[in-house]
Design an enzyme around this catalytic site. Structure first.
Site, short mmCIF file in Angstrom:
data_model
loop_
_atom_site.label_atom_id
_atom_site.label_comp_id
_atom_site.label_asym_id
_atom_site.label_seq_id
_atom_site.Cartn_x
_atom_site.Cartn_y
_atom_site.Cartn_z
N GLN A 181 37.06 37.40 45.93
CA GLN A 181 37.20 38.32 47.06
C GLN A 181 36.02 38.25 48.02
O GLN A 181 36.09 38.79 49.12
CB GLN A 181 37.34 39.76 46.54
CG GLN A 181 38.59 40.02 45.71
CD GLN A 181 39.84 40.13 46.57
OE1 GLN A 181 39.79 40.33 47.78
NE2 GLN A 181 41.00 40.00 45.93
N ALA A 202 41.88 29.48 47.25
CA ALA A 202 42.20 29.28 48.68
C ALA A 202 43.11 30.38 49.24
O ALA A 202 42.97 30.76 50.40
CB ALA A 202 42.86 27.91 48.87
N CYS A 328 49.70 48.46 39.76
CA CYS A 328 48.88 47.26 39.82
C CYS A 328 49.22 46.23 38.77
O CYS A 328 49.37 45.07 39.06
CB CYS A 328 47.40 47.63 39.71
SG CYS A 328 46.50 47.06 41.13
C1 LIG Z 1 43.17 37.00 43.15
C2 LIG Z 1 42.04 37.08 42.21
C3 LIG Z 1 41.96 36.23 41.10
C4 LIG Z 1 43.07 35.27 40.74
O1 LIG Z 1 43.16 34.22 41.63
P1 LIG Z 1 44.38 33.19 41.57
O2 LIG Z 1 43.96 32.09 42.46
O3 LIG Z 1 45.56 33.94 42.08
O4 LIG Z 1 44.53 32.76 40.16
C5 LIG Z 1 40.84 36.30 40.31
N1 LIG Z 1 39.85 37.17 40.57
C6 LIG Z 1 39.89 38.00 41.62
C7 LIG Z 1 38.75 38.92 41.88
C8 LIG Z 1 40.99 37.99 42.47
O5 LIG Z 1 41.02 38.82 43.51
#
Ligand SMILES: *Cc1c(COP(=O)(O)O)cnc(C)c1O
Length: 404
Positions: A181, A202, A328
Protein backbone atom coordinates in the site's frame (compact mmCIF):
# COMPACT_ATOMS: atom_id res chain seq x y z
CA UNK A 1 -20.16 11.77 -13.58
CA UNK A 2 -20.67 8.03 -14.07
CA UNK A 3 -22.26 5.68 -11.56
CA UNK A 4 -21.36 3.53 -9.72
CA UNK A 5 -18.46 5.40 -8.16
CA UNK A 6 -15.36 3.36 -7.41
CA UNK A 7 -13.95 4.11 -3.97
CA UNK A 8 -12.13 0.87 -3.25
CA UNK A 9 -8.62 1.75 -4.44
CA UNK A 10 -7.05 -0.07 -1.48
CA UNK A 11 -8.49 -3.33 -2.84
CA UNK A 12 -7.35 -2.84 -6.41
CA UNK A 13 -7.00 -0.06 -8.96
CA UNK A 14 -8.06 0.24 -12.58
CA UNK A 15 -5.15 0.05 -14.97
CA UNK A 16 -3.91 3.41 -16.20
CA UNK A 17 -4.50 3.60 -19.99
CA UNK A 18 -0.80 4.51 -20.38
CA UNK A 19 0.08 1.19 -18.75
CA UNK A 20 -2.18 -0.75 -21.08
CA UNK A 21 -0.64 1.00 -24.06
CA UNK A 22 2.86 0.07 -22.94
CA UNK A 23 1.84 -3.56 -22.50
CA UNK A 24 0.02 -4.13 -25.78
CA UNK A 25 2.97 -5.06 -28.04
CA UNK A 26 4.09 -7.67 -25.51
CA UNK A 27 1.15 -9.97 -26.13
CA UNK A 28 1.49 -10.39 -29.87
CA UNK A 29 4.79 -8.99 -31.13
CA UNK A 30 7.37 -9.10 -28.36
CA UNK A 31 5.97 -12.33 -26.98
CA UNK A 32 9.27 -14.19 -26.50
CA UNK A 33 10.25 -16.16 -23.44
CA UNK A 34 12.74 -14.03 -21.53
CA UNK A 35 14.66 -17.21 -20.72
CA UNK A 36 15.17 -18.16 -24.41
CA UNK A 37 18.85 -17.52 -25.03
CA UNK A 38 19.07 -18.63 -28.67
CA UNK A 39 17.10 -16.05 -30.61
CA UNK A 40 16.01 -12.45 -30.91
CA UNK A 41 12.49 -13.12 -29.57
CA UNK A 42 13.97 -14.16 -26.25
CA UNK A 43 16.62 -11.43 -26.22
CA UNK A 44 14.05 -8.71 -26.81
CA UNK A 45 11.83 -9.98 -24.03
CA UNK A 46 14.79 -10.24 -21.68
CA UNK A 47 15.92 -6.72 -22.53
CA UNK A 48 12.46 -5.37 -21.65
CA UNK A 49 12.40 -7.33 -18.42
CA UNK A 50 15.81 -6.01 -17.38
CA UNK A 51 14.83 -2.43 -18.17
CA UNK A 52 11.63 -2.90 -16.15
CA UNK A 53 13.57 -4.39 -13.26
CA UNK A 54 15.72 -1.24 -12.99
CA UNK A 55 12.67 1.02 -13.18
CA UNK A 56 10.78 -0.91 -10.50
CA UNK A 57 13.83 -1.05 -8.22
CA UNK A 58 14.38 2.68 -8.55
CA UNK A 59 11.12 3.63 -6.84
CA UNK A 60 12.41 2.11 -3.58
CA UNK A 61 16.07 3.02 -4.03
CA UNK A 62 17.06 -0.52 -5.06
CA UNK A 63 18.99 -1.87 -8.03
CA UNK A 64 17.38 -4.08 -10.66
CA UNK A 65 19.43 -7.05 -9.49
CA UNK A 66 17.63 -6.91 -6.15
CA UNK A 67 14.17 -7.37 -7.70
CA UNK A 68 12.59 -10.84 -7.87
CA UNK A 69 9.42 -10.98 -9.94
CA UNK A 70 6.44 -12.82 -8.45
CA UNK A 71 2.71 -13.17 -9.06
CA UNK A 72 1.85 -10.44 -6.56
CA UNK A 73 2.28 -9.33 -2.97
CA UNK A 74 0.75 -12.48 -1.48
CA UNK A 75 3.48 -14.53 -3.09
CA UNK A 76 6.15 -11.95 -2.21
CA UNK A 77 5.10 -12.03 1.45
CA UNK A 78 5.12 -15.83 1.46
CA UNK A 79 8.50 -16.01 -0.28
CA UNK A 80 10.09 -13.45 2.05
CA UNK A 81 8.83 -14.89 5.33
CA UNK A 82 8.97 -18.59 4.51
CA UNK A 83 12.22 -18.06 2.64
CA UNK A 84 13.94 -16.28 5.52
CA UNK A 85 12.56 -18.72 8.11
CA UNK A 86 13.70 -21.74 6.12
CA UNK A 87 17.14 -20.40 5.24
CA UNK A 88 17.97 -19.15 8.73
CA UNK A 89 16.47 -21.95 10.80
CA UNK A 90 19.90 -22.82 12.16
CA UNK A 91 20.23 -19.31 13.55
CA UNK A 92 16.82 -19.13 15.21
CA UNK A 93 13.10 -19.72 15.05
CA UNK A 94 11.63 -16.43 16.21
CA UNK A 95 9.69 -13.95 14.08
CA UNK A 96 8.11 -10.65 15.13
CA UNK A 97 5.02 -9.19 13.47
CA UNK A 98 1.81 -7.29 14.33
CA UNK A 99 -1.84 -8.41 14.45
CA UNK A 100 -2.81 -5.73 11.90
CA UNK A 101 -0.69 -7.17 9.08
CA UNK A 102 -2.24 -8.47 5.86
CA UNK A 103 -3.46 -12.09 5.87
CA UNK A 104 -0.67 -13.03 3.49
CA UNK A 105 1.78 -12.24 6.31
CA UNK A 106 -0.34 -13.48 9.22
CA UNK A 107 -1.34 -16.77 7.66
CA UNK A 108 2.27 -17.55 6.76
CA UNK A 109 3.25 -16.74 10.35
CA UNK A 110 0.50 -19.07 11.63
CA UNK A 111 1.76 -21.79 9.33
CA UNK A 112 5.29 -21.37 10.65
CA UNK A 113 3.96 -21.34 14.22
CA UNK A 114 2.53 -24.80 13.59
CA UNK A 115 5.92 -25.91 12.33
CA UNK A 116 8.13 -25.09 15.27
CA UNK A 117 8.58 -21.34 14.90
CA UNK A 118 7.72 -18.81 17.55
CA UNK A 119 5.84 -15.68 16.58
CA UNK A 120 5.56 -12.52 18.64
CA UNK A 121 2.54 -10.38 17.81
CA UNK A 122 3.30 -6.82 18.89
CA UNK A 123 0.69 -4.63 20.50
CA UNK A 124 -0.72 -1.80 18.44
CA UNK A 125 -2.12 1.43 19.84
CA UNK A 126 -5.55 2.86 19.01
CA UNK A 127 -4.21 4.15 15.68
CA UNK A 128 -2.67 0.82 14.67
CA UNK A 129 0.90 1.94 15.41
CA UNK A 130 3.50 -0.38 16.89
CA UNK A 131 5.69 0.64 19.82
CA UNK A 132 9.39 0.91 18.94
CA UNK A 133 10.58 0.04 22.42
CA UNK A 134 8.47 -3.11 22.35
CA UNK A 135 10.09 -4.20 19.09
CA UNK A 136 13.53 -3.73 20.58
CA UNK A 137 12.56 -5.61 23.74
CA UNK A 138 11.01 -8.46 21.76
CA UNK A 139 14.18 -9.23 19.80
CA UNK A 140 16.13 -12.18 21.24
CA UNK A 141 19.17 -14.11 19.99
CA UNK A 142 16.67 -16.49 18.32
CA UNK A 143 15.00 -13.73 16.30
CA UNK A 144 15.56 -13.95 12.55
CA UNK A 145 12.96 -11.59 11.14
CA UNK A 146 10.75 -8.62 11.90
CA UNK A 147 7.90 -8.28 9.39
CA UNK A 148 5.86 -5.07 9.50
CA UNK A 149 3.90 -3.34 6.76
CA UNK A 150 4.53 0.13 5.35
CA UNK A 151 0.90 1.24 5.44
CA UNK A 152 -2.22 -0.59 6.48
CA UNK A 153 -4.68 -1.53 3.73
CA UNK A 154 -7.77 -1.04 5.93
CA UNK A 155 -7.04 1.95 8.10
CA UNK A 156 -4.21 3.61 6.15
CA UNK A 157 -1.87 4.01 9.14
CA UNK A 158 1.78 4.39 8.14
CA UNK A 159 4.47 2.66 10.20
CA UNK A 160 7.69 4.46 11.21
CA UNK A 161 9.83 2.40 8.82
CA UNK A 162 13.07 4.27 9.33
CA UNK A 163 12.92 3.87 13.11
CA UNK A 164 12.00 0.18 12.80
CA UNK A 165 14.88 -0.35 10.37
CA UNK A 166 17.33 1.29 12.75
CA UNK A 167 16.37 -1.21 15.44
CA UNK A 168 16.49 -4.32 13.23
CA UNK A 169 19.80 -3.30 11.65
CA UNK A 170 21.46 -2.54 14.98
CA UNK A 171 20.32 -5.94 16.30
CA UNK A 172 21.35 -7.84 13.18
CA UNK A 173 17.81 -9.02 12.44
CA UNK A 174 16.19 -9.03 8.99
CA UNK A 175 13.43 -6.51 8.27
CA UNK A 176 10.71 -7.50 5.83
CA UNK A 177 8.20 -4.84 4.86
CA UNK A 178 4.91 -5.49 3.07
CA UNK A 179 4.92 -2.18 1.22
CA UNK A 180 2.02 -3.03 -1.09
CA UNK A 181 0.00 0.00 0.00
CA UNK A 182 2.99 2.29 0.40
CA UNK A 183 4.95 1.98 -2.84
CA UNK A 184 4.04 4.72 -5.28
CA UNK A 185 2.04 6.62 -2.68
CA UNK A 186 4.55 7.57 0.01
CA UNK A 187 8.36 7.88 -0.26
CA UNK A 188 10.10 4.59 0.50
CA UNK A 189 13.85 4.04 0.36
CA UNK A 190 15.20 0.64 1.34
CA UNK A 191 18.65 2.03 2.17
CA UNK A 192 17.52 4.96 4.23
CA UNK A 193 15.05 2.69 6.05
CA UNK A 194 17.32 -0.36 6.32
CA UNK A 195 14.70 -2.62 4.75
CA UNK A 196 16.06 -6.05 3.74
CA UNK A 197 13.02 -7.58 2.04
CA UNK A 198 10.08 -5.66 0.58
CA UNK A 199 6.85 -6.85 -1.05
CA UNK A 200 4.92 -4.97 -3.72
CA UNK A 201 2.28 -5.57 -6.36
CA UNK A 202 1.33 -3.86 -9.62
CA UNK A 203 -2.47 -3.89 -9.32
CA UNK A 204 -2.54 -1.48 -6.38
CA UNK A 205 -0.64 1.15 -8.37
CA UNK A 206 -2.61 1.17 -11.66
CA UNK A 207 -0.74 -1.79 -13.15
CA UNK A 208 -2.05 -5.25 -14.11
CA UNK A 209 -3.17 -7.94 -11.68
CA UNK A 210 -1.05 -11.04 -11.20
CA UNK A 211 2.40 -9.48 -11.14
CA UNK A 212 4.44 -8.29 -8.20
CA UNK A 213 7.96 -8.23 -6.86
CA UNK A 214 10.06 -9.02 -3.85
CA UNK A 215 13.03 -6.78 -3.18
CA UNK A 216 15.84 -8.81 -1.66
CA UNK A 217 18.89 -6.84 -0.47
CA UNK A 218 22.19 -7.77 -2.14
CA UNK A 219 24.63 -5.63 -0.18
CA UNK A 220 25.25 -4.61 3.41
CA UNK A 221 24.15 -7.23 4.21
CA UNK A 222 23.56 -9.75 1.43
CA UNK A 223 20.20 -11.26 2.35
CA UNK A 224 19.75 -14.99 1.84
CA UNK A 225 16.38 -16.69 1.50
CA UNK A 226 15.20 -20.12 0.35
CA UNK A 227 12.89 -20.33 -2.70
CA UNK A 228 9.26 -21.48 -2.55
CA UNK A 229 9.15 -22.81 -6.12
CA UNK A 230 11.53 -25.28 -7.65
CA UNK A 231 11.82 -25.41 -11.40
CA UNK A 232 13.88 -23.78 -14.10
CA UNK A 233 15.95 -21.63 -11.76
CA UNK A 234 14.56 -18.35 -13.06
CA UNK A 235 15.13 -15.15 -11.08
CA UNK A 236 18.55 -16.40 -9.93
CA UNK A 237 16.92 -19.44 -8.41
CA UNK A 238 14.67 -17.43 -6.10
CA UNK A 239 11.51 -17.89 -8.17
CA UNK A 240 11.24 -20.44 -10.93
CA UNK A 241 8.68 -20.02 -13.68
CA UNK A 242 8.46 -18.27 -17.05
CA UNK A 243 8.31 -14.53 -16.53
CA UNK A 244 5.09 -12.59 -17.14
CA UNK A 245 6.80 -10.21 -19.57
CA UNK A 246 3.78 -8.10 -20.50
CA UNK A 247 2.81 -7.82 -16.84
CA UNK A 248 6.33 -6.83 -15.86
CA UNK A 249 6.44 -4.13 -18.56
CA UNK A 250 3.09 -2.83 -17.31
CA UNK A 251 4.33 -2.89 -13.71
CA UNK A 252 7.36 -0.79 -14.73
CA UNK A 253 5.19 1.70 -16.60
CA UNK A 254 2.92 1.97 -13.56
CA UNK A 255 5.98 2.67 -11.38
CA UNK A 256 7.30 5.28 -13.82
CA UNK A 257 3.99 7.18 -13.69
CA UNK A 258 3.83 6.97 -9.89
CA UNK A 259 7.34 8.39 -9.63
CA UNK A 260 6.34 11.38 -11.74
CA UNK A 261 2.98 12.03 -10.11
CA UNK A 262 3.34 10.81 -6.54
CA UNK A 263 3.92 14.18 -4.93
CA UNK A 264 1.12 16.12 -6.60
CA UNK A 265 -1.22 13.15 -6.36
CA UNK A 266 -0.60 12.76 -2.62
CA UNK A 267 -1.49 16.41 -2.16
CA UNK A 268 -4.65 16.13 -4.25
CA UNK A 269 -5.83 12.95 -2.51
CA UNK A 270 -5.10 14.30 0.96
CA UNK A 271 -7.27 17.28 0.16
CA UNK A 272 -10.11 15.06 -1.16
CA UNK A 273 -9.83 12.87 1.92
CA UNK A 274 -9.87 15.78 4.35
CA UNK A 275 -12.73 17.39 2.43
CA UNK A 276 -14.85 14.25 2.70
CA UNK A 277 -14.01 13.82 6.37
CA UNK A 278 -14.91 17.43 7.11
CA UNK A 279 -18.24 17.21 5.27
CA UNK A 280 -19.20 14.09 7.21
CA UNK A 281 -18.11 15.61 10.52
CA UNK A 282 -20.08 18.79 9.82
CA UNK A 283 -23.32 16.95 9.13
CA UNK A 284 -23.19 13.86 11.30
CA UNK A 285 -22.52 13.28 14.99
CA UNK A 286 -21.10 10.10 16.55
CA UNK A 287 -18.67 9.31 13.74
CA UNK A 288 -15.18 8.06 14.50
CA UNK A 289 -12.04 8.03 12.39
CA UNK A 290 -10.19 4.72 12.31
CA UNK A 291 -6.43 4.85 11.86
CA UNK A 292 -4.01 7.69 12.44
CA UNK A 293 -5.30 11.24 11.80
CA UNK A 294 -2.16 12.40 9.96
CA UNK A 295 0.28 9.50 9.55
CA UNK A 296 -1.97 7.81 7.02
CA UNK A 297 -2.19 7.08 3.30
CA UNK A 298 -3.32 10.11 1.31
CA UNK A 299 -6.32 8.35 -0.28
CA UNK A 300 -7.61 6.34 2.67
CA UNK A 301 -10.46 7.39 4.95
CA UNK A 302 -11.94 4.82 7.34
CA UNK A 303 -14.86 5.88 9.48
CA UNK A 304 -17.21 4.17 11.91
CA UNK A 305 -20.77 5.47 11.95
CA UNK A 306 -22.26 4.68 15.36
CA UNK A 307 -25.88 3.58 15.64
CA UNK A 308 -26.25 2.34 12.11
CA UNK A 309 -26.10 -1.21 10.85
CA UNK A 310 -23.13 -1.75 8.52
CA UNK A 311 -24.88 -3.95 5.97
CA UNK A 312 -27.88 -1.62 5.80
CA UNK A 313 -25.52 1.28 5.28
CA UNK A 314 -23.73 -0.45 2.41
CA UNK A 315 -27.10 -1.17 0.80
CA UNK A 316 -28.15 2.43 1.32
CA UNK A 317 -25.20 3.65 -0.73
CA UNK A 318 -25.39 1.00 -3.42
CA UNK A 319 -24.02 3.18 -6.22
CA UNK A 320 -20.78 3.75 -4.31
CA UNK A 321 -18.25 0.93 -4.23
CA UNK A 322 -16.62 0.92 -0.80
CA UNK A 323 -15.42 -1.70 1.62
CA UNK A 324 -16.90 -2.25 5.07
CA UNK A 325 -15.40 -3.44 8.32
CA UNK A 326 -17.80 -6.33 8.45
CA UNK A 327 -17.43 -7.75 4.97
CA UNK A 328 -13.65 -7.72 4.77
CA UNK A 329 -12.88 -11.39 5.07
CA UNK A 330 -15.10 -12.80 2.34
CA UNK A 331 -18.69 -13.58 3.24
CA UNK A 332 -18.19 -13.91 6.97
CA UNK A 333 -19.92 -11.47 9.25
CA UNK A 334 -16.95 -11.39 11.57
CA UNK A 335 -15.85 -7.80 12.14
CA UNK A 336 -12.51 -6.66 10.78
CA UNK A 337 -9.60 -8.17 12.72
CA UNK A 338 -7.63 -4.98 12.10
CA UNK A 339 -10.23 -2.78 13.81
CA UNK A 340 -10.50 -5.33 16.61
CA UNK A 341 -6.76 -5.16 17.19
CA UNK A 342 -7.12 -1.39 17.61
CA UNK A 343 -9.69 -1.96 20.33
CA UNK A 344 -12.66 -0.83 18.23
CA UNK A 345 -15.80 -2.54 19.56
CA UNK A 346 -17.72 -4.99 17.37
CA UNK A 347 -20.59 -2.56 16.82
CA UNK A 348 -18.36 0.23 15.58
CA UNK A 349 -16.30 -2.21 13.52
CA UNK A 350 -19.45 -3.48 11.83
CA UNK A 351 -20.53 0.03 10.95
CA UNK A 352 -17.17 1.13 9.53
CA UNK A 353 -16.64 2.14 5.93
CA UNK A 354 -13.34 2.37 4.09
CA UNK A 355 -13.28 5.05 1.41
CA UNK A 356 -10.34 4.33 -0.89
CA UNK A 357 -9.63 7.23 -3.22
CA UNK A 358 -7.19 7.18 -6.11
CA UNK A 359 -5.95 8.57 -9.41
CA UNK A 360 -9.31 8.75 -11.14
CA UNK A 361 -11.35 9.99 -8.18
CA UNK A 362 -12.84 13.44 -8.77
CA UNK A 363 -14.06 16.10 -6.33
CA UNK A 364 -17.50 15.73 -7.93
CA UNK A 365 -17.54 12.06 -6.93
CA UNK A 366 -16.48 12.91 -3.40
CA UNK A 367 -19.25 15.49 -3.10
CA UNK A 368 -21.81 12.94 -4.32
CA UNK A 369 -20.43 10.40 -1.84
CA UNK A 370 -20.63 12.86 1.04
CA UNK A 371 -24.27 13.70 0.27
CA UNK A 372 -25.21 10.08 -0.15
CA UNK A 373 -23.51 9.06 3.11
CA UNK A 374 -25.11 11.88 5.05
CA UNK A 375 -28.60 11.04 3.86
CA UNK A 376 -28.17 7.27 4.31
CA UNK A 377 -26.80 7.58 7.85
CA UNK A 378 -29.45 10.13 8.79
CA UNK A 379 -32.23 7.92 7.45
CA UNK A 380 -30.95 4.81 9.23
CA UNK A 381 -30.56 6.67 12.49
CA UNK A 382 -34.14 7.89 12.29
CA UNK A 383 -35.07 4.22 12.68
CA UNK A 384 -32.60 3.56 15.47
CA UNK A 385 -33.94 3.52 19.03
CA UNK A 386 -30.38 3.65 20.37
CA UNK A 387 -29.65 6.81 18.42
CA UNK A 388 -32.86 8.36 19.72
CA UNK A 389 -31.84 7.57 23.29
CA UNK A 390 -28.33 9.04 23.00
CA UNK A 391 -29.73 12.09 21.22
CA UNK A 392 -31.99 12.64 24.19
CA UNK A 393 -28.99 12.56 26.45
CA UNK A 394 -29.28 9.01 27.79
CA UNK A 395 -25.91 7.50 28.67
CA UNK A 396 -26.25 4.01 27.19
CA UNK A 397 -23.57 2.60 29.45
CA UNK A 398 -25.77 3.29 32.48
CA UNK A 399 -28.86 1.65 31.02
CA UNK A 400 -29.65 -1.77 32.39
CA UNK A 401 -31.16 -3.86 29.63
CA UNK A 402 -33.64 -6.42 30.82
CA UNK A 403 -35.74 -8.87 28.92
CA UNK A 404 -38.67 -8.71 31.33
C1 LIG B 1 -3.39 -6.19 -1.66
C2 LIG B 1 -2.43 -6.50 -0.59
C3 LIG B 1 -1.71 -7.70 -0.58
C4 LIG B 1 -1.96 -8.80 -1.59
O1 LIG B 1 -1.51 -8.45 -2.86
P1 LIG B 1 -1.83 -9.36 -4.12
O2 LIG B 1 -0.95 -8.83 -5.18
O3 LIG B 1 -3.28 -9.15 -4.40
O4 LIG B 1 -1.52 -10.76 -3.76
C5 LIG B 1 -0.77 -7.88 0.40
N1 LIG B 1 -0.55 -6.96 1.35
C6 LIG B 1 -1.21 -5.79 1.37
C7 LIG B 1 -0.91 -4.79 2.42
C8 LIG B 1 -2.18 -5.53 0.41
O5 LIG B 1 -2.84 -4.37 0.44
Amino acid sequence: MKLPIYLDYNATTPMDPRVLEAMMPYFTETFGNAASRNHAFGWKAEESVERSREEIGSIIGATGKEIIFTSGATESDNLAIHGAAEFHKEKGNHIITAPTEHKAVLDMCHYLEQNGYEITYLDVDKYGCVDLQQIEDAITDKTILVTLMAANNEIGTIHPLKEIGQITRSKGVLFHCDATQGVGKIPIDVNEMNIDLLSMTAHKIYGPKGVGALYCRRKRPRVRIAPLFHGGGHERGFRSGTLNVSGIVGFAKAVEICKQEMESEAERLTSLREGLHQRLKDELDYIYLNGHPTKRLPGNLNISFAYVEGEALIMGISDIAVSSGSACTSASLEPSYVLRALGVGDDLAHSSIRFGMGRFTTSEEIEYTAQKMISAVTRLREMSPLYEMVSEGVDLSTVSWTSH
